[in-house]
Motif scaffolding. Structure first.
Motif, PDB file in Angstrom:
ATOM      1  N   LYS A   1     -13.901  69.143  70.404  1.00 15.55           N
ATOM      2  CA  LYS A   1     -14.667  70.381  70.207  1.00 15.55           C
ATOM      3  C   LYS A   1     -15.382  70.416  68.857  1.00 15.55           C
ATOM      4  O   LYS A   1     -16.326  71.167  68.672  1.00 15.55           O
ATOM      5  N   HIS A   2     -14.955  69.569  67.936  1.00 16.35           N
ATOM      6  CA  HIS A   2     -15.579  69.526  66.613  1.00 16.35           C
ATOM      7  C   HIS A   2     -16.343  68.217  66.379  1.00 16.35           C
ATOM      8  O   HIS A   2     -16.693  67.884  65.250  1.00 16.35           O
ATOM      9  N   ASP A   3     -16.590  67.481  67.463  1.00 13.62           N
ATOM     10  CA  ASP A   3     -17.353  66.226  67.419  1.00 13.62           C
ATOM     11  C   ASP A   3     -16.732  65.188  66.493  1.00 13.62           C
ATOM     12  O   ASP A   3     -17.448  64.453  65.807  1.00 13.62           O
ATOM     13  N   PHE A   4     -15.417  65.108  66.486  1.00 16.07           N
ATOM     14  CA  PHE A   4     -14.723  64.127  65.662  1.00 16.07           C
ATOM     15  C   PHE A   4     -14.133  62.959  66.458  1.00 16.07           C
ATOM     16  O   PHE A   4     -13.451  62.112  65.881  1.00 16.07           O
ATOM     17  N   LEU A   5     -14.384  62.916  67.762  1.00 21.09           N
ATOM     18  CA  LEU A   5     -14.008  61.717  68.509  1.00 21.09           C
ATOM     19  C   LEU A   5     -15.047  60.646  68.183  1.00 21.09           C
ATOM     20  O   LEU A   5     -16.241  60.931  68.095  1.00 21.09           O
ATOM     21  N   ASN A   6     -14.601  59.429  68.019  1.00 19.69           N
ATOM     22  CA  ASN A   6     -15.486  58.332  67.644  1.00 19.69           C
ATOM     23  C   ASN A   6     -16.209  57.801  68.884  1.00 19.69           C
ATOM     24  O   ASN A   6     -15.580  57.218  69.756  1.00 19.69           O
ATOM     25  N   PRO A   7     -17.546  57.974  68.952  1.00 17.22           N
ATOM     26  CA  PRO A   7     -18.280  57.500  70.132  1.00 17.22           C
ATOM     27  C   PRO A   7     -18.290  55.977  70.270  1.00 17.22           C
ATOM     28  O   PRO A   7     -18.631  55.454  71.324  1.00 17.22           O
ATOM     29  N   GLU A   8     -17.888  55.267  69.230  1.00 15.82           N
ATOM     30  CA  GLU A   8     -17.847  53.801  69.286  1.00 15.82           C
ATOM     31  C   GLU A   8     -16.464  53.269  69.694  1.00 15.82           C
ATOM     32  O   GLU A   8     -16.284  52.065  69.850  1.00 15.82           O
ATOM     33  N   SER A   9     -15.518  54.166  69.885  1.00 15.29           N
ATOM     34  CA  SER A   9     -14.170  53.785  70.303  1.00 15.29           C
ATOM     35  C   SER A   9     -14.187  53.310  71.757  1.00 15.29           C
ATOM     36  O   SER A   9     -14.952  53.824  72.581  1.00 15.29           O
ATOM     37  N   ASP A  10     -13.315  52.359  72.060  1.00 12.95           N
ATOM     38  CA  ASP A  10     -13.188  51.884  73.446  1.00 12.95           C
ATOM     39  C   ASP A  10     -12.792  53.008  74.392  1.00 12.95           C
ATOM     40  O   ASP A  10     -13.162  53.004  75.554  1.00 12.95           O
ATOM     41  N   GLY A  11     -12.044  53.985  73.901  1.00 12.37           N
ATOM     42  CA  GLY A  11     -11.566  55.072  74.740  1.00 12.37           C
ATOM     43  C   GLY A  11     -12.540  56.234  74.879  1.00 12.37           C
ATOM     44  O   GLY A  11     -12.291  57.152  75.651  1.00 12.37           O
TER      45      GLY A  11
ATOM     46  N   ASN B   1     -15.442  58.602  76.048  1.00 11.51           N
ATOM     47  CA  ASN B   1     -16.225  58.836  77.250  1.00 11.51           C
ATOM     48  C   ASN B   1     -17.049  60.090  77.015  1.00 11.51           C
ATOM     49  O   ASN B   1     -16.492  61.193  76.928  1.00 11.51           O
ATOM     50  N   LEU B   2     -18.350  59.920  76.891  1.00  8.16           N
ATOM     51  CA  LEU B   2     -19.248  61.026  76.537  1.00  8.16           C
ATOM     52  C   LEU B   2     -19.183  62.173  77.541  1.00  8.16           C
ATOM     53  O   LEU B   2     -19.083  63.338  77.160  1.00  8.16           O
ATOM     54  N   GLU B   3     -19.215  61.838  78.816  1.00  3.20           N
ATOM     55  CA  GLU B   3     -19.211  62.881  79.847  1.00  3.20           C
ATOM     56  C   GLU B   3     -17.932  63.728  79.772  1.00  3.20           C
ATOM     57  O   GLU B   3     -17.989  64.958  79.773  1.00  3.20           O
TER      58      GLU B   3
ATOM     59  N   LEU C   1     -14.509  68.337  77.912  1.00  3.62           N
ATOM     60  CA  LEU C   1     -13.430  68.837  77.062  1.00  3.62           C
ATOM     61  C   LEU C   1     -13.962  69.900  76.106  1.00  3.62           C
ATOM     62  O   LEU C   1     -13.357  70.956  75.940  1.00  3.62           O
ATOM     63  N   LYS C   2     -15.105  69.626  75.512  1.00  4.94           N
ATOM     64  CA  LYS C   2     -15.740  70.614  74.620  1.00  4.94           C
ATOM     65  C   LYS C   2     -16.018  71.923  75.346  1.00  4.94           C
ATOM     66  O   LYS C   2     -15.880  73.003  74.784  1.00  4.94           O
ATOM     67  N   ASN C   3     -16.438  71.809  76.596  1.00  2.49           N
ATOM     68  CA  ASN C   3     -16.779  72.993  77.399  1.00  2.49           C
ATOM     69  C   ASN C   3     -15.568  73.609  78.091  1.00  2.49           C
ATOM     70  O   ASN C   3     -15.714  74.558  78.860  1.00  2.49           O
ATOM     71  N   GLU C   4     -14.398  73.023  77.865  1.00  4.47           N
ATOM     72  CA  GLU C   4     -13.140  73.513  78.420  1.00  4.47           C
ATOM     73  C   GLU C   4     -13.084  73.451  79.943  1.00  4.47           C
ATOM     74  O   GLU C   4     -12.427  74.263  80.584  1.00  4.47           O
ATOM     75  N   THR C   5     -13.746  72.445  80.521  1.00  2.00           N
ATOM     76  CA  THR C   5     -13.646  72.252  81.972  1.00  2.00           C
ATOM     77  C   THR C   5     -12.612  71.192  82.324  1.00  2.00           C
ATOM     78  O   THR C   5     -12.273  71.036  83.502  1.00  2.00           O
ATOM     79  N   ILE C   6     -12.140  70.435  81.328  1.00  8.07           N
ATOM     80  CA  ILE C   6     -10.959  69.593  81.473  1.00  8.07           C
ATOM     81  C   ILE C   6     -10.063  69.920  80.276  1.00  8.07           C
ATOM     82  O   ILE C   6     -10.491  70.572  79.330  1.00  8.07           O
ATOM     83  N   THR C   7      -8.838  69.448  80.313  1.00  9.95           N
ATOM     84  CA  THR C   7      -7.897  69.724  79.217  1.00  9.95           C
ATOM     85  C   THR C   7      -7.788  68.524  78.277  1.00  9.95           C
ATOM     86  O   THR C   7      -8.196  67.409  78.617  1.00  9.95           O
ATOM     87  N   GLY C   8      -7.188  68.775  77.134  1.00 11.20           N
ATOM     88  CA  GLY C   8      -6.903  67.689  76.210  1.00 11.20           C
ATOM     89  C   GLY C   8      -5.998  66.650  76.850  1.00 11.20           C
ATOM     90  O   GLY C   8      -6.131  65.448  76.602  1.00 11.20           O
ATOM     91  N   THR C   9      -5.094  67.098  77.702  1.00 14.48           N
ATOM     92  CA  THR C   9      -4.200  66.180  78.409  1.00 14.48           C
ATOM     93  C   THR C   9      -4.995  65.298  79.366  1.00 14.48           C
ATOM     94  O   THR C   9      -4.744  64.088  79.448  1.00 14.48           O
TER      95      THR C   9
ATOM     96  N   TYR D   1      -8.087  64.296  79.136  1.00 10.30           N
ATOM     97  CA  TYR D   1      -8.816  63.295  78.354  1.00 10.30           C
ATOM     98  C   TYR D   1      -7.853  62.254  77.775  1.00 10.30           C
ATOM     99  O   TYR D   1      -8.111  61.054  77.839  1.00 10.30           O
ATOM    100  N   LEU D   2      -6.766  62.703  77.230  1.00  8.59           N
ATOM    101  CA  LEU D   2      -5.773  61.816  76.617  1.00  8.59           C
ATOM    102  C   LEU D   2      -5.231  60.805  77.633  1.00  8.59           C
ATOM    103  O   LEU D   2      -5.121  59.617  77.338  1.00  8.59           O
ATOM    104  N   PHE D   3      -4.907  61.263  78.823  1.00 10.20           N
ATOM    105  CA  PHE D   3      -4.337  60.381  79.836  1.00 10.20           C
ATOM    106  C   PHE D   3      -5.404  59.462  80.448  1.00 10.20           C
ATOM    107  O   PHE D   3      -5.126  58.295  80.720  1.00 10.20           O
TER     108      PHE D   3
END
Length: 182
Positions: A82-92, A94-96, A101-109, A111-113
């Protein structure tokens, strides 16, 4: 610290002291946290709540327990997104799904899983945030282990709780930014 979230959970944890989670900024790729750190605690509570021995747990039960164990980390992953601190160059990354997650249509869980294999590494986080993580995350984990773990181990990700935690993390991040500018 964690004033809003603390008001939800009034008791001390029954979990003993855990190993330190302090990170070294000089390391290139280091683990920050793992969802399974709380698994054993979540397992005990789940079995007690459902009056079922651990030997008789189904795959569905185990997934529920894993989600509960991931609560503390899922909250933080949502804050990062939500604060744009995920690294877009990370293997994990996923922009979509980061946008969902930012829009709260999926949960942190979710995305994490799905994208982070239930773990958060330094490479998953924007480099600009790593010094803050070094200062903040140990306090966050201490809070989770000492005040909040009995409730964490019984809870899945919830956006209402996230918003309480978000305010606390935002406040700490703001204080951190002010401190480094001085």
């Amino acid at each position: 610290m964690f004033k809003k979230m603390k008001s939800l959970f009034k008791k001390k944890s029954s979990v003993g002291e855990q190993s330190e989670t302090k990170v070294e900024e000089s390391q290139l790729d280091f683990p920050i946290d793992r969802a399974d750190y709380f698994f054993d605690h979540a397992l005990v509570f789940y079995c007690e709540e459902n009056d079922i021995p651990s030997e008789k747990l189904s795959q569905s039960d185990m997934l529920e327990i894993s989600k509960r164990a991931a609560f503390h980390l899922s909250i933080f992953v949502a804050w990062l997104a939500k604060h744009d601190f995920l690294n877009p160059e990370s293997d994990g990354f996923n922009l979509e799904d980061a946008q969902k997650l930012k829009n709260e249509t999926i949960t942190g869980t979710d995305y994490l899983f799905k994208h982070l294999d239930e773990k958060l590494y330094s490479t998953d986080i924007s480099n600009t945030l790593l010094p803050f993580i070094s200062d903040f995350y140990e306090d966050y984990m201490d809070f989770c282990y000492t005040v909040f773990v009995d409730d964490v181990a019984r809870t899945e990700f919830d956006w209402k709780i996230y918003h309480l935690v978000e305010d606390d993390i935002d406040e700490m991040f703001s204080q951190y930014k002010t401190h480094i500018r001085q």
